[in-house]
Scaffold this motif. Structure first.
Motif, PDB file in Angstrom:
ATOM      1  N   ARG A   2      29.442  65.677  40.691  1.00  0.00           N
ATOM      2  CA  ARG A   2      29.977  66.939  40.194  1.00  0.00           C
ATOM      3  C   ARG A   2      30.458  66.770  38.753  1.00  0.00           C
ATOM      4  O   ARG A   2      31.158  65.807  38.434  1.00  0.00           O
ATOM      5  CB  ARG A   2      31.135  67.423  41.066  1.00  0.00           C
ATOM      6  N   LEU A   4      32.468  68.852  35.607  1.00  0.00           N
ATOM      7  CA  LEU A   4      33.282  69.983  35.176  1.00  0.00           C
ATOM      8  C   LEU A   4      33.010  70.236  33.706  1.00  0.00           C
ATOM      9  O   LEU A   4      33.033  69.305  32.894  1.00  0.00           O
ATOM     10  CB  LEU A   4      34.767  69.685  35.384  1.00  0.00           C
ATOM     11  N   TRP A  25      23.027  67.973  38.825  1.00  0.00           N
ATOM     12  CA  TRP A  25      24.477  67.949  38.924  1.00  0.00           C
ATOM     13  C   TRP A  25      24.983  69.151  39.713  1.00  0.00           C
ATOM     14  O   TRP A  25      24.422  70.236  39.642  1.00  0.00           O
ATOM     15  CB  TRP A  25      25.110  67.987  37.535  1.00  0.00           C
ATOM     16  N   THR A  26      26.056  68.954  40.453  1.00  0.00           N
ATOM     17  CA  THR A  26      26.835  70.071  40.968  1.00  0.00           C
ATOM     18  C   THR A  26      27.774  70.486  39.848  1.00  0.00           C
ATOM     19  O   THR A  26      28.568  69.675  39.375  1.00  0.00           O
ATOM     20  CB  THR A  26      27.646  69.654  42.209  1.00  0.00           C
ATOM     21  N   VAL A  27      27.664  71.724  39.410  1.00  0.00           N
ATOM     22  CA  VAL A  27      28.321  72.155  38.180  1.00  0.00           C
ATOM     23  C   VAL A  27      29.515  73.048  38.488  1.00  0.00           C
ATOM     24  O   VAL A  27      29.389  74.066  39.191  1.00  0.00           O
ATOM     25  CB  VAL A  27      27.332  72.905  37.263  1.00  0.00           C
ATOM     26  N   ARG A  28      30.644  72.646  37.955  1.00  0.00           N
ATOM     27  CA  ARG A  28      31.854  73.474  38.019  1.00  0.00           C
ATOM     28  C   ARG A  28      32.190  73.899  36.605  1.00  0.00           C
ATOM     29  O   ARG A  28      32.380  73.059  35.716  1.00  0.00           O
ATOM     30  CB  ARG A  28      33.006  72.688  38.641  1.00  0.00           C
ATOM     31  N   PRO A  45      27.573  76.167  44.408  1.00  0.00           N
ATOM     32  CA  PRO A  45      26.808  75.217  43.611  1.00  0.00           C
ATOM     33  C   PRO A  45      25.723  74.531  44.418  1.00  0.00           C
ATOM     34  O   PRO A  45      24.726  74.091  43.879  1.00  0.00           O
ATOM     35  CB  PRO A  45      27.863  74.214  43.120  1.00  0.00           C
ATOM     36  N   GLU A  51      29.739  76.932  40.129  1.00  0.00           N
ATOM     37  CA  GLU A  51      31.046  77.295  40.660  1.00  0.00           C
ATOM     38  C   GLU A  51      32.003  77.514  39.495  1.00  0.00           C
ATOM     39  O   GLU A  51      32.233  76.602  38.695  1.00  0.00           O
ATOM     40  CB  GLU A  51      31.570  76.176  41.563  1.00  0.00           C
ATOM     41  N   ALA A  70      35.765  65.935  40.648  1.00  0.00           N
ATOM     42  CA  ALA A  70      34.830  65.820  39.528  1.00  0.00           C
ATOM     43  C   ALA A  70      34.553  64.359  39.208  1.00  0.00           C
ATOM     44  O   ALA A  70      35.469  63.532  39.175  1.00  0.00           O
ATOM     45  CB  ALA A  70      35.379  66.531  38.293  1.00  0.00           C
ATOM     46  N   ASP A  71      33.294  64.050  38.961  1.00  0.00           N
ATOM     47  CA  ASP A  71      32.903  62.710  38.549  1.00  0.00           C
ATOM     48  C   ASP A  71      32.864  62.571  37.025  1.00  0.00           C
ATOM     49  O   ASP A  71      33.054  61.479  36.491  1.00  0.00           O
ATOM     50  CB  ASP A  71      31.516  62.378  39.111  1.00  0.00           C
TER      51      ASP A  71
END
Length: 266
Positions: A2, A4, A25-28, A45, A51, A70-71
């Motif tokens: 993830r 951010l 990527w999972t995006v915030r 996401p 998100e 978050a990574d």
């Protein structure tokens, strides 16, 4: 994994978000303002969307929650030329972000800055350099990507200048404008590469004198304005003429100023 993105609703953030999602990527996406219905608020996401979360770097409200899980962080949030509020967001806000990132176990904070910020005696540039120093001492693995001025920024400056009936330019000041989408692409690569603990410059493919950039703009926009040659005084002018807004480092973008002007029309 993830990531951010702070300042995600800005021009660069808008270009970056889909690239990160396409990269797996999972995006915030973090914004100071509430997202309106239909603008991506609360999208899943996992379904390939983004998100959106609300947080304010100037006060710290919502920042810890935004960082949860978050990574990596791409730190785009900026508030240029807004007096004391600029430092509250870009210096003190970066301090808050890093403290929360360290507590959350974030493995990489990637900050966007400006080519020449450490060599040009201009207030906002000094703010960016101060934020870079905060990042380097913040206790979280980091990277910095400095970019030259976006094509759209130079376009806006010339548009505003032309309203006065003429354009002014110091012909000895070189510029190296860069395409915002290409900066976004490079940021996505740097996120994937992980923290470098170093500053990288990313610039446009050509260096133009400001007078030549202005004349190309007039031609492309179909405007007739005289170009008045001026000399920017003092240390600021000397820094500009020394080429501190440009960089010879690789890689660079490929979209030229003339290509940008042709693509954006009159």
């Amino acid at each position: 994994m993830r990531v951010l993105v702070t300042g995600a609703s800005g021009r660069l953030g808008t270009a970056l978000l889909p690239r990160l999602a396409e990269g797996g990527w999972t995006v915030r996406a973090m914004s100071r303002r509430e997202r309106q219905e239909g603008a991506g608020a609360g999208r899943d996401p996992g379904a390939g969307g983004v998100e959106w979360v609300r947080a304010d770097l100037a006060t710290g409200a919502g920042v810890e929650a935004a960082l949860r899980g978050a990574d990596a962080v791409v730190h785009l949030a900026a508030a240029p030329y807004r007096g004391r509020y600029t430092a509250r967001v870009e210096v003190a806000g970066t301090e808050r972000l890093l403290a929360a990132a360290a507590a959350a176990g974030v493995g990489h904070v990637l900050y966007t800055s400006i080519v020449g910020c450490d060599r040009v005696p201009w207030g906002y540039f000094r703010t960016k350099a101060a934020a870079e120093s905060v990042l380097a001492g913040g206790g979280v693995p980091w990277s910095v990507l400095r970019a030259t001025q976006f094509h759209s920024f130079l376009d806006r400056v010339l548009t505003l200048g032309a309203r006065g009936g003429l354009l002014v330019a110091d012909r000895r000041i070189p510029a190296q404008p860069v395409d915002v989408a290409e900066v976004a692409a490079r940021l996505a690569e740097r996120v994937a590469d992980g923290p470098s603990g170093a500053v990288e410059d990313f610039a446009g493919p050509e260096v133009l004198g400001m007078e030549e950039a202005a004349r190309q703009w007039l031609e492309a926009r179909g405007k007739r304005r005289p170009v008045l040659r001026v000399r920017v005084p003092g240390g600021l002018g000397r820094a500009f003429r020394a080429g501190h807004l440009t960089n010879e480092a690789a890689p660079t973008g490929r979209v030229t100023w003339r290509s940008y002007l042709a693509a954006t029309g009159r």
